[in-house]
Motif scaffolding. Structure first.
Motif, PDB file in Angstrom:
ATOM      1  N   ALA A  99       0.850  -1.185   0.000  1.00 49.37           N
ATOM      2  CA  ALA A  99       0.000   0.000   0.000  1.00 49.37           C
ATOM      3  C   ALA A  99       0.892   1.244   0.000  1.00 49.37           C
ATOM      4  CB  ALA A  99      -0.917   0.011   1.211  1.00 49.37           C
ATOM      5  N   VAL A 100       0.528   2.237  -0.779  1.00 49.49           N
ATOM      6  CA  VAL A 100       1.344   3.436  -0.903  1.00 49.49           C
ATOM      7  C   VAL A 100       1.241   4.296   0.346  1.00 49.49           C
ATOM      8  CG1 VAL A 100       1.695   5.561  -2.222  1.00 49.49           C
ATOM      9  CG2 VAL A 100       1.101   3.445  -3.401  1.00 49.49           C
ATOM     10  N   ASP A 101       0.033   4.394   0.897  1.00 46.88           N
ATOM     11  CA  ASP A 101      -0.181   5.236   2.064  1.00 46.88           C
ATOM     12  C   ASP A 101      -1.481   4.826   2.743  1.00 46.88           C
ATOM     13  OD1 ASP A 101       0.220   7.268   3.916  1.00 46.88           O
ATOM     14  OD2 ASP A 101       0.783   8.725   2.371  1.00 46.88           O
ATOM     15  N   TYR A 102      -1.725   5.365   3.928  1.00 43.34           N
ATOM     16  CA  TYR A 102      -2.983   5.110   4.610  1.00 43.34           C
ATOM     17  C   TYR A 102      -3.442   6.399   5.282  1.00 43.34           C
ATOM     18  CZ  TYR A 102       0.038   4.702   8.713  1.00 43.34           C
ATOM     19  OH  TYR A 102       0.971   4.939   9.685  1.00 43.34           O
ATOM     20  N   LEU A 103      -4.753   6.518   5.443  1.00 45.91           N
ATOM     21  CA  LEU A 103      -5.339   7.686   6.085  1.00 45.91           C
ATOM     22  C   LEU A 103      -6.202   7.231   7.246  1.00 45.91           C
ATOM     23  CD1 LEU A 103      -6.472   9.734   2.943  1.00 45.91           C
ATOM     24  CD2 LEU A 103      -4.507  10.207   4.417  1.00 45.91           C
ATOM     25  N   LEU A 104      -6.054   7.907   8.366  1.00 46.18           N
ATOM     26  CA  LEU A 104      -6.868   7.596   9.538  1.00 46.18           C
ATOM     27  C   LEU A 104      -8.186   8.358   9.459  1.00 46.18           C
ATOM     28  CD1 LEU A 104      -4.192   7.754  12.394  1.00 46.18           C
ATOM     29  CD2 LEU A 104      -5.219   5.706  11.396  1.00 46.18           C
ATOM     30  N   LYS A 105      -9.282   7.655   9.666  1.00 42.79           N
ATOM     31  CA  LYS A 105     -10.595   8.304   9.685  1.00 42.79           C
ATOM     32  C   LYS A 105     -10.807   9.009  11.028  1.00 42.79           C
ATOM     33  CE  LYS A 105     -12.906   4.788   6.840  1.00 42.79           C
ATOM     34  NZ  LYS A 105     -13.993   3.796   6.840  1.00 42.79           N
ATOM     35  N   PRO A 106     -11.486  10.143  11.022  1.00 47.49           N
ATOM     36  CA  PRO A 106     -11.946  10.897   9.850  1.00 47.49           C
ATOM     37  C   PRO A 106     -10.785  11.706   9.264  1.00 47.49           C
ATOM     38  CG  PRO A 106     -12.575  12.041  11.846  1.00 47.49           C
ATOM     39  CD  PRO A 106     -11.923  10.769  12.285  1.00 47.49           C
ATOM     40  N   PHE A 107     -10.767  11.870   7.970  1.00 43.98           N
ATOM     41  CA  PHE A 107      -9.699  12.619   7.316  1.00 43.98           C
ATOM     42  C   PHE A 107     -10.315  13.743   6.481  1.00 43.98           C
ATOM     43  CE2 PHE A 107     -10.859   8.991   4.696  1.00 43.98           C
ATOM     44  CZ  PHE A 107     -11.141   9.588   3.475  1.00 43.98           C
ATOM     45  N   HIS A 108      -9.503  14.723   6.159  1.00 46.28           N
ATOM     46  CA  HIS A 108      -9.951  15.847   5.336  1.00 46.28           C
ATOM     47  C   HIS A 108      -9.676  15.550   3.865  1.00 46.28           C
ATOM     48  CE1 HIS A 108     -10.674  18.294   8.864  1.00 46.28           C
ATOM     49  NE2 HIS A 108      -9.444  18.053   9.304  1.00 46.28           N
ATOM     50  N   ASP A 109     -10.487  16.131   2.998  1.00 44.01           N
ATOM     51  CA  ASP A 109     -10.291  15.952   1.557  1.00 44.01           C
ATOM     52  C   ASP A 109      -8.869  16.310   1.147  1.00 44.01           C
ATOM     53  OD1 ASP A 109     -12.905  15.191   1.356  1.00 44.01           O
ATOM     54  OD2 ASP A 109     -13.632  17.047   0.449  1.00 44.01           O
ATOM     55  N   GLU A 110      -8.336  17.349   1.761  1.00 44.23           N
ATOM     56  CA  GLU A 110      -6.990  17.808   1.410  1.00 44.23           C
ATOM     57  C   GLU A 110      -5.941  16.732   1.674  1.00 44.23           C
ATOM     58  OE1 GLU A 110      -4.182  20.957   3.464  1.00 44.23           O
ATOM     59  OE2 GLU A 110      -5.769  21.984   2.337  1.00 44.23           O
ATOM     60  N   GLU A 111      -6.127  15.946   2.726  1.00 38.38           N
ATOM     61  CA  GLU A 111      -5.190  14.876   3.041  1.00 38.38           C
ATOM     62  C   GLU A 111      -5.182  13.827   1.936  1.00 38.38           C
ATOM     63  OE1 GLU A 111      -5.025  13.568   7.382  1.00 38.38           O
ATOM     64  OE2 GLU A 111      -6.966  14.593   7.318  1.00 38.38           O
ATOM     65  N   LEU A 112      -6.377  13.442   1.488  1.00 32.48           N
ATOM     66  CA  LEU A 112      -6.467  12.449   0.417  1.00 32.48           C
ATOM     67  C   LEU A 112      -5.912  13.018  -0.889  1.00 32.48           C
ATOM     68  CD1 LEU A 112      -7.328   9.743  -0.711  1.00 32.48           C
ATOM     69  CD2 LEU A 112      -9.664  10.626  -0.936  1.00 32.48           C
ATOM     70  N   GLU A 113      -6.208  14.278  -1.160  1.00 31.86           N
ATOM     71  CA  GLU A 113      -5.706  14.921  -2.381  1.00 31.86           C
ATOM     72  C   GLU A 113      -4.180  14.923  -2.401  1.00 31.86           C
ATOM     73  OE1 GLU A 113      -7.391  18.795  -2.598  1.00 31.86           O
ATOM     74  OE2 GLU A 113      -9.450  18.066  -2.827  1.00 31.86           O
ATOM     75  N   ASN A 114      -3.566  15.201  -1.260  1.00 30.87           N
ATOM     76  CA  ASN A 114      -2.100  15.230  -1.191  1.00 30.87           C
ATOM     77  C   ASN A 114      -1.502  13.850  -1.458  1.00 30.87           C
ATOM     78  OD1 ASN A 114      -1.963  17.975  -0.644  1.00 30.87           O
ATOM     79  ND2 ASN A 114      -2.001  17.692   1.582  1.00 30.87           N
ATOM     80  N   VAL A 115      -2.154  12.807  -0.925  1.00 30.85           N
ATOM     81  CA  VAL A 115      -1.688  11.438  -1.171  1.00 30.85           C
ATOM     82  C   VAL A 115      -1.782  11.108  -2.653  1.00 30.85           C
ATOM     83  CG1 VAL A 115      -2.169   8.994  -0.783  1.00 30.85           C
ATOM     84  CG2 VAL A 115      -2.212  10.597   1.141  1.00 30.85           C
ATOM     85  N   ILE A 116      -2.917  11.467  -3.263  1.00 31.26           N
ATOM     86  CA  ILE A 116      -3.118  11.187  -4.696  1.00 31.26           C
ATOM     87  C   ILE A 116      -2.111  11.956  -5.543  1.00 31.26           C
ATOM     88  CG2 ILE A 116      -4.724  11.374  -6.635  1.00 31.26           C
ATOM     89  CD1 ILE A 116      -5.418   9.177  -4.618  1.00 31.26           C
ATOM     90  N   LYS A 117      -1.843  13.197  -5.173  1.00 27.84           N
ATOM     91  CA  LYS A 117      -0.852  13.988  -5.914  1.00 27.84           C
ATOM     92  C   LYS A 117       0.512  13.311  -5.876  1.00 27.84           C
ATOM     93  CE  LYS A 117      -2.960  18.561  -5.213  1.00 27.84           C
ATOM     94  NZ  LYS A 117      -2.842  19.840  -4.462  1.00 27.84           N
ATOM     95  N   LYS A 118       0.858  12.801  -4.697  1.00 25.17           N
ATOM     96  CA  LYS A 118       2.149  12.121  -4.538  1.00 25.17           C
ATOM     97  C   LYS A 118       2.223  10.890  -5.444  1.00 25.17           C
ATOM     98  CE  LYS A 118       2.890   9.720  -0.805  1.00 25.17           C
ATOM     99  NZ  LYS A 118       3.145   9.355   0.615  1.00 25.17           N
ATOM    100  N   ILE A 119       1.115  10.157  -5.502  1.00 28.19           N
ATOM    101  CA  ILE A 119       1.090   8.949  -6.328  1.00 28.19           C
ATOM    102  C   ILE A 119       1.177   9.305  -7.804  1.00 28.19           C
ATOM    103  CG2 ILE A 119      -0.283   6.953  -7.040  1.00 28.19           C
ATOM    104  CD1 ILE A 119      -1.486   6.924  -4.231  1.00 28.19           C
ATOM    105  N   THR A 120       0.397  10.300  -8.226  1.00 28.14           N
ATOM    106  CA  THR A 120       0.360  10.641  -9.654  1.00 28.14           C
ATOM    107  C   THR A 120       1.707  11.149 -10.153  1.00 28.14           C
ATOM    108  OG1 THR A 120      -0.506  12.855  -9.118  1.00 28.14           O
ATOM    109  CG2 THR A 120      -2.107  11.143  -9.665  1.00 28.14           C
ATOM    110  N   LEU A 121       2.474  11.789  -9.269  1.00 30.16           N
ATOM    111  CA  LEU A 121       3.806  12.250  -9.671  1.00 30.16           C
ATOM    112  C   LEU A 121       4.701  11.081 -10.052  1.00 30.16           C
ATOM    113  CD1 LEU A 121       4.593  15.087  -7.080  1.00 30.16           C
ATOM    114  CD2 LEU A 121       4.263  15.332  -9.541  1.00 30.16           C
TER     115      LEU A 121
END
Length: 257
Positions: A99-121
């Motif tokens: 797994a690339v990363d994990y997020l603890l609930k509850p999380f903010h949209d910005e946290e997920l967006e940052n993870v996705i940005k890291k992956i897409t790079l």
């Protein structure tokens, strides 16, 4: 656009992920969603996404079970794990499964967006005409292809290339065994191969073995020691040394990456 599948049994959380984030701005598109692990597994098999966002605890199949099954099938899709604090140990298991990363609930949209940005790079798909893989991998593949193309000028070179493709896994394969199989002198075969391809037989055999090793190492189920034996190396240390010399990373580093 990178394809994303969301597998989350809590509808409020799932719909929040799907509908509130500007996926297009991230260079992504939601390719599907599922409310349980079993349905999610089938969806992922069908859609073949680039990234999956999955919950740990779900009906029918947990996120860990789903990710384990995908890895056993050779699917190396990038996974982001969603987990409650009480399931933190499960998140650590998921990381071990790639797994690339994990997020603890509850999380903010910005946290997920940052993870996705890291992956897409790290996951940007190559444009038309570009090659996938690292420069060292691309150079290795190009070198093998060039030898194969040049070899069409000589039946002996073609026969050598075919012999290596069939016997690279045999640690006893050498210039001598190839020459004997083709009923040629070692000197004549070596001279012909070098003149036609610009590469020695020994170098080509090594590069071909490293090329096959790369293919095997991309499947995390294959252990480095097993890969070494499978491509004709009895000496694990020498295999690692040769791999790093050509690719720039040790076999373990390459597989982890």
């Amino acid at each position: 656009m990178l394809k994303i599948v969301v597998v989350e049994d809590e509808e409020f959380v799932r719909k929040g992920i799907v509908l509130t984030i500007d996926w297009a701005a991230l260079g992504c598109v939601i390719a599907g969603e599922a409310a349980d692990g079993k349905a999610g597994l089938e969806l992922i098999r069908q859609v073949k996404p680039d990234i999956i966002i999955i919950d740990i605890k779900m009906p029918y199949m947990t996120g860990i079970e789903m990710l384990t099954q995908l890895r056993q099938e050779g699917n190396q899709v990038k996974a982001v794990i969603l987990t409650a604090y009480s399931d933190f140990l499960y998140a650590q298991q998921a990381v071990k499964l790639g797994a690339v990363d994990y997020l603890l609930k509850p999380f903010h949209d910005e946290e997920l967006e940052n993870v996705i940005k890291k992956i897409t790079l790290n996951l940007k798909k190559p444009a038309d005409g570009e090659e996938e893989g690292s420069p060292a991998e691309n150079e290795l593949s190009a070198g093998i292809e060039n030898v194969c193309k040049a070899g069409r000028q000589s039946k002996y070179v073609t026969a050598t290339v075919e012999y290596i493709a069939d016997h690279y896994s045999d640690s006893n394969t050498t210039i001598l065994t190839i020459a004997e199989a083709l009923k040629l002198s070692k000197g004549h075969l070596s001279h012909t191969f070098k003149n036609v391809t610009g590469c020695t037989i020994a170098d080509y055999l090594t590069k071909y073995r490293m090329h096959k090793a790369i293919e095997m190492l991309k499947d995390c189920r294959n252990r480095v020691g097993e890969v070494a034996e499978a491509v004709g190396y009895r000496d694990f240390a020498y295999f690692s040394y040769t791999f790093k010399k050509i690719i720039g990373l040790s076999p373990s580093e390459f597989q982890a990456k």
